[in-house]
Design a protein around this motif. Sequence first.
Motif, PDB file in Angstrom:
ATOM      1  N   ASP A 151      -0.144   4.173   0.899  1.00  8.35           N
ATOM      2  CA  ASP A 151      -0.554   5.000   2.046  1.00  8.35           C
ATOM      3  C   ASP A 151      -0.660   4.146   3.309  1.00  8.35           C
ATOM      4  OD1 ASP A 151      -2.600   3.541   0.996  1.00  8.35           O
ATOM      5  OD2 ASP A 151      -4.153   5.067   1.379  1.00  8.35           O
ATOM      6  N   PHE A 152       0.419   3.470   3.639  1.00  3.54           N
ATOM      7  CA  PHE A 152       0.458   2.570   4.797  1.00  3.54           C
ATOM      8  C   PHE A 152       0.213   3.378   6.077  1.00  3.54           C
ATOM      9  CE2 PHE A 152       2.516  -0.060   8.023  1.00  3.54           C
ATOM     10  CZ  PHE A 152       2.050  -1.335   7.667  1.00  3.54           C
ATOM     11  N   SER A 153      -0.898   3.085   6.772  1.00  2.00           N
ATOM     12  CA  SER A 153      -1.319   3.877   7.935  1.00  2.00           C
ATOM     13  C   SER A 153      -0.914   3.214   9.241  1.00  2.00           C
ATOM     14  CB  SER A 153      -2.845   4.068   7.903  1.00  2.00           C
ATOM     15  OG  SER A 153      -3.485   2.805   8.075  1.00  2.00           O
ATOM     16  N   GLU A 154      -1.192   3.956  10.346  1.00  2.27           N
ATOM     17  CA  GLU A 154      -0.908   3.393  11.665  1.00  2.27           C
ATOM     18  C   GLU A 154      -1.784   2.166  11.922  1.00  2.27           C
ATOM     19  OE1 GLU A 154      -1.025   4.743  16.405  1.00  2.27           O
ATOM     20  OE2 GLU A 154      -1.262   6.240  14.804  1.00  2.27           O
ATOM     21  N   ALA A 155      -3.057   2.232  11.479  1.00  5.20           N
ATOM     22  CA  ALA A 155      -3.965   1.083  11.632  1.00  5.20           C
ATOM     23  C   ALA A 155      -3.432  -0.123  10.852  1.00  5.20           C
ATOM     24  CB  ALA A 155      -5.364   1.457  11.154  1.00  5.20           C
ATOM     25  N   ASP A 156      -2.871   0.183   9.674  1.00 10.38           N
ATOM     26  CA  ASP A 156      -2.282  -0.901   8.882  1.00 10.38           C
ATOM     27  C   ASP A 156      -1.101  -1.515   9.628  1.00 10.38           C
ATOM     28  OD1 ASP A 156      -4.052  -0.602   6.771  1.00 10.38           O
ATOM     29  OD2 ASP A 156      -2.779   0.903   5.771  1.00 10.38           O
ATOM     30  N   GLY A 157      -0.351  -0.676  10.292  1.00  6.84           N
ATOM     31  CA  GLY A 157       0.790  -1.176  11.046  1.00  6.84           C
ATOM     32  C   GLY A 157       0.353  -2.099  12.171  1.00  6.84           C
ATOM     33  N   HIS A 210      -2.448  -3.804  12.291  1.00  8.18           N
ATOM     34  CA  HIS A 210      -3.003  -5.019  11.687  1.00  8.18           C
ATOM     35  C   HIS A 210      -1.891  -5.932  11.197  1.00  8.18           C
ATOM     36  CE1 HIS A 210      -5.741  -7.727   9.837  1.00  8.18           C
ATOM     37  NE2 HIS A 210      -5.477  -7.354   8.578  1.00  8.18           N
ATOM     38  N   LYS A 257       0.832  -1.200   0.000  1.00 13.74           N
ATOM     39  CA  LYS A 257       0.000   0.000   0.000  1.00 13.74           C
ATOM     40  C   LYS A 257       0.875   1.262   0.000  1.00 13.74           C
ATOM     41  CE  LYS A 257      -3.633   0.346   2.518  1.00 13.74           C
ATOM     42  NZ  LYS A 257      -4.584   0.364   3.667  1.00 13.74           N
TER      43      LYS A 257
END
Length: 537
Positions: free
Chosen positions: A107-113, A115, A105
Amino acid sequence: MISTQNLTLSYSGKPLFKDVNVKFTPGNCYGLIGANGTGKSTFLKILAGELEPSQGQVSITPGERMTVLKQDHFAFDAEEVLTTVIMGHERLYAIMIEKEALYAKPDFSEADGLHSADLEAEFAELGGWEAETEAERILAGLGVDLSLRHVRMGELDGALKVKVLLAQALFGNPDILLMDEPTNHLDVQSIRWLENFLLDFHNTVIVVSHDRHFLNKVCTHIADIDYGKIQMYVGNYDFWYEYTQLAARQLRDQNKKTEAKIKELQEFIQRFSANASKSKQATSRKKLLDNLTMENYAPSSRRYPFVHFKPDRDIGNDLLRVDGLCKTVGDRQVLRDVSFLLMPGDKVAFVGTDELAKTTLFEILMGQLEPDAGSFRWGVTTSQAYFPKDNGAFFDGISYNLIDWLRQFMEEQYEADVRGWLGRMLFSGDEALKPAKVLSGGERVRCMLAKMMVSGANVLLMDEPTNHLDLEAITALNTGMTDFTGSMLFVTHDRQCMQSVANRIIEILPGGIIDRRETYDEYLDNPDIPALRQKLS
């Protein structure tokens, strides 16, 4: 653990299974057996959830993972070999795909981190970091060259596909493993590796196989399907066979004794019931008679043919001499400098990976092909009967019924004699009037065996006689081959047959042959063979 509760499956109102209650527990390997048409593969599909029962249910311990040996050889054609194996663990593979998409992704987000951290923890718990190594180990054990691990499945031949799909089922230490004919298309080395794998496997295995040696090697239990029920026996296939044969004989003997006792009592009552001085004894015996009951003996639905080869004459000292046979088929030399001397009493199993070479040798020895070089000579006291690998010429387009078909190979012309031989091969009554051209593969094999039995030959040449036969017919054929007092040259994939019949092994290789007077197991374990095989390959 996997179990069934009141499992019933009906087709057109006729039950295939009815009220089946059975339990398969961890640490055991269950061989699922039954006559053709009893529903072995269907039962596996029900356990796998691929088929819904008419009533009842299948229960699996919560959290346990099941894998099934896939039968669709084209389902993974677009996937690489290594990926196909790992896909056997669905959850692990799903995590791998999700991780890959997540890290790609932009736009790797904090939520992605957060998860991804959860995914990484589960990935490690499922053995994800060792997944490729384990997959490669299984592939190598089954004889798949690791140079193929990134080749797409669609580029592999059928035999290699089977091995990869088997590796897929074995991958990831499943809790429950279901396999339908796993040894089909496997070479001896791959089968031995699979046997050892299953012997070390501590979870639940349920397997359908016509390979008796395999069932004897790996099974702790036999689950026998008969009369729409499943009866469980502790032990391997040979134990089940001997036990059921003994139990049937004992029950028949007991029933005969009961019948004799009933007849004796009936005669006594009839003789003395009108005699006042004996009336008390007659009344006593009538009470005893009322208490005598015949056991409700239901003979197995299995039908075993009777295979017995009886030579018309003994073989003299001169049997068969083969000197320097060579033969090229197409653009490939399949036989090169093949020489051996066959002695009376020899039962020779011909082995080797080149199926065409073995068939070509047999066709030369039967006078159907001419060698390019070399010679062979049969002794004057010998007579040969041949079971060809392809028997189509004996049946395709033939208008005879089975009686007339077999009669053409017999000296006796009376229908009763012909029917007697056909009856041994399970063709009785109207079945003996079936047109020869409509027979199934297994029925054709039984007819060819009848043809060999009526020949009275003292030398048998048999090229894959167990193909198309069910376990019952294979067992009967094995007994007939073992009991045969003449000499024999044969090719078979049935390892039990090779081990129990052959006293000599000849392996055909590109550069010649290896010839050993020993059993098949002794040959497989002979430390000198690999070097000889490499020299002649």
